[in-house]
Enzyme design. Structure first.
Site, short mmCIF file in Angstrom:
data_model
loop_
_atom_site.label_atom_id
_atom_site.label_comp_id
_atom_site.label_asym_id
_atom_site.label_seq_id
_atom_site.Cartn_x
_atom_site.Cartn_y
_atom_site.Cartn_z
N SER A 124 39.39 -42.88 61.30
CA SER A 124 39.32 -41.62 61.79
C SER A 124 39.63 -40.41 61.14
O SER A 124 40.45 -40.48 60.32
CB SER A 124 40.11 -41.49 63.28
OG SER A 124 40.03 -40.46 64.20
N TYR A 149 48.00 -42.98 68.46
CA TYR A 149 46.50 -43.24 68.11
C TYR A 149 46.32 -42.82 66.65
O TYR A 149 45.83 -43.54 65.67
CB TYR A 149 45.46 -42.68 68.70
CG TYR A 149 44.19 -42.52 68.17
CD1 TYR A 149 43.19 -43.64 68.66
CD2 TYR A 149 43.59 -41.66 67.53
CE1 TYR A 149 41.98 -43.79 67.84
CE2 TYR A 149 42.31 -41.71 67.08
CZ TYR A 149 41.45 -42.87 67.21
OH TYR A 149 40.20 -42.96 66.69
N1 LIG Z 1 34.36 -41.52 69.47
C1 LIG Z 1 34.90 -40.50 68.52
O1 LIG Z 1 34.79 -39.19 68.51
C2 LIG Z 1 35.67 -41.08 67.23
C3 LIG Z 1 36.15 -40.24 66.31
C4 LIG Z 1 36.49 -40.75 65.14
C5 LIG Z 1 36.76 -42.27 65.02
N2 LIG Z 1 36.30 -42.88 66.04
C6 LIG Z 1 36.46 -44.63 65.98
O2 LIG Z 1 35.28 -45.20 66.10
C7 LIG Z 1 35.43 -46.41 66.53
C8 LIG Z 1 34.67 -46.25 67.99
O3 LIG Z 1 34.87 -45.45 68.54
P1 LIG Z 1 34.21 -45.29 70.02
O4 LIG Z 1 34.19 -43.72 70.27
O5 LIG Z 1 32.90 -45.95 70.03
O6 LIG Z 1 35.44 -46.01 71.23
P2 LIG Z 1 35.01 -46.56 72.46
O7 LIG Z 1 36.42 -46.63 73.20
O8 LIG Z 1 33.96 -46.29 73.03
O9 LIG Z 1 34.81 -48.25 72.20
C9 LIG Z 1 35.87 -48.95 71.58
C10 LIG Z 1 35.20 -50.45 71.33
O10 LIG Z 1 36.32 -51.20 70.93
C11 LIG Z 1 36.48 -52.46 71.63
N3 LIG Z 1 37.67 -52.73 72.22
C12 LIG Z 1 38.96 -51.94 72.26
N4 LIG Z 1 40.03 -52.70 72.46
C13 LIG Z 1 39.71 -53.94 71.87
C14 LIG Z 1 40.42 -55.21 71.76
N5 LIG Z 1 41.80 -55.18 71.87
N6 LIG Z 1 39.60 -56.10 71.57
C15 LIG Z 1 38.39 -56.35 71.22
N7 LIG Z 1 37.68 -54.82 71.37
C16 LIG Z 1 38.35 -54.05 71.59
C17 LIG Z 1 36.03 -51.90 73.15
O11 LIG Z 1 35.44 -52.89 74.01
C18 LIG Z 1 34.62 -50.94 72.64
O12 LIG Z 1 33.83 -51.94 72.26
C19 LIG Z 1 36.88 -46.63 66.85
O13 LIG Z 1 37.69 -47.23 65.90
C20 LIG Z 1 37.67 -44.80 66.77
O14 LIG Z 1 38.67 -45.09 66.60
C21 LIG Z 1 35.69 -42.45 67.18
#
Ligand SMILES: NC(=O)c1ccc[n+]([C@@H]2O[C@H](COP(=O)([O-])OP(=O)(O)OC[C@H]3O[C@@H](n4cnc5c(N)ncnc54)[C@H](O)[C@@H]3O)[C@@H](O)[C@H]2O)c1
Length: 368
Positions: free
Chosen positions: A131, A156
């Protein structure tokens, strides 16, 4: 597109039921890859994953990323060519409620994926998604560079900084002659199909689709907003380099890359709400900023993406207005149009096609 390298590839993708993972799975499937997803649950209701019936198009595994044996077993059984690791406890606010579970999922989860890759000789490449919040936030106006301090005071952000350190330790210690890997640090993504809690666009969609005013935590906070497809194009293009299908002047193995919007896209939360409201005529768009005092969240955050341009010839495609338009149109279709899984899958794939066409028109290398 992407040097045609995903056709026939086996892709292990953690977090496929989440916002970014569902878009990435749909895109990879449309490129001819066989996708095996690994996630604990479908994290929201509704969810993009279910709305487009993605379970019928990928191998849909349920397991906890904190369970090393389960991750190793799943990866060994699928024997992928490439791994995209996205699974995480991805919400800042929730990380204050469940700090230990956040560190376990984001740090040990990353370690477990790395261990699984060590145990799985078929894997040639891995893209690790952390991130923009992995950087120590100095509240300055410059974009963070990949060499800046890692840090993060909320659980986080700190967990994502830790995940970076764990991943690079494995790259240096075990993967010099193993799978080619890199980490990626993208900014705040928006787009259709996100219903996570405490994110501005889902908050607007939920509130406005039921005639409510939207509650805003930090109206003047700026973020490097980008359409979900922008960092995903970066992850896929980086994957093409790591797989050896594409090459450039710099080695990419073991590196870290920021993927963010152009330097002038750094709008406030309030501007995002106003711009979305313009595409949502007839809905209330008042901002209620009460009720969220006391929770620390950074207000200034920006990425420098010069390294992705130099190494990968990657840069963002869309303007802020275009980003908002894609996002609003997706939700408008979902709430007022045909929301059958086939229609939502078609809507998703048509946005991917439109975005790719825009990138190709603008001369972006990955889209050729
Ligand atoms: N959405 C954003 O703006 C953003 C920005 C920067 C980084 N990210 C990163 O991108 C990635 C995806 O983000 P997102 O927005 O799709 O998040 P999200 O919350 O929509 O999805 C998270 C996914 O991880 C899975 N997950 C969570 N805990 C788990 C566990 N203990 N075991 C197995 N699976 C688990 C969930 O089931 C889901 O499929 C993450 O690593 C997040 O930190 C997101």
């Amino acid at each position: 597109m992407f040097a045609d390298c995903y056709k026939g590839k086996r892709v292990f993708l953690t977090g496929h039921t989440g916002f970014k993972g569902s878009w990435l799975s749909a895109w990879l499937t449309s490129l001819g890859a066989t996708v095996c997803g690994f996630a604990d649950t479908v994290p929201t209701k509704p969810a993009h994953f279910e709305a487009m019936g993605l379970g019928g198009h990928v191998r849909d595994l349920r397991g906890d990323i904190r369970d090393r044996d389960a991750v190793v077993r799943a990866m060994r059984e699928f024997h992928p060519d490439v791994v995209f690791h996205l699974a995480a406890q991805a919400l800042v606010r929730k990380s204050y409620d469940v700090p230990a579970a956040t560190f376990e999922a984001n740090v040990m989860g990353t370690l477990n994926v790395l261990e699984a890759m060590r145990a799985c000789p078929s894997v040639q490449a891995g893209v690790f998604i952390t991130s923009d919040k992995c950087y120590r936030n100095d509240e300055w106006v410059w974009g963070y560079r990949e060499t800046d301090h890692l840090g993060g005071s909320d659980p986080y952000s700190a967990s994502k900084g830790c995940a970076e350190i764990v991943a690079h330790s494995y790259f240096d210690s075990f993967f010099k002659n193993g799978p080619a890997c890199a980490t990626t640090r993208a900014g705040n993504v928006i787009g259709g199909g996100d219903w996570a809690l405490d994110r501005i666009v889902p908050d607007c969609a939920r509130a406005w689709s039921s005639g409510q005013a939207v509650q805003i935590r930090s109206p003047w906070a700026t973020r490097p907003w980008q359409l979900v497809l922008e960092p995903l194009s970066g992850y896929l293009w980086l994957g093409a380099y790591l797989l050896g299908a594409q090459s450039g002047p710099f080695p990419v193995r073991g590196e870290a890359y920021n993927f963010g919007p152009a330097a002038d896209v750094n709008n406030t939360v309030a501007e995002v709400v106003e711009a979305l409201a313009a595409y949502w005529p007839g809905f209330r768009s008042e901002m209620d900023t009460s009720g969220h005092a006391g929770m620390k969240e950074c207000t200034l955050l920006k990425l420098c993406c010069d390294k992705a341009l130099a190494h990968l010839n990657w840069k963002a495609t869309l303007t802020f207005d275009e980003t908002i338009r894609y996002t609003a149109e997706w939700y408008r279709e979902f709430y007022t149009g045909n929301a059958s899984p086939a229609a939502i899958l078609a809507l998703t794939l048509s946005q991917i096609a439109d975005y790719t066409a825009a990138a190709r028109e603008r001369g972006h290398a990955w889209a050729r």
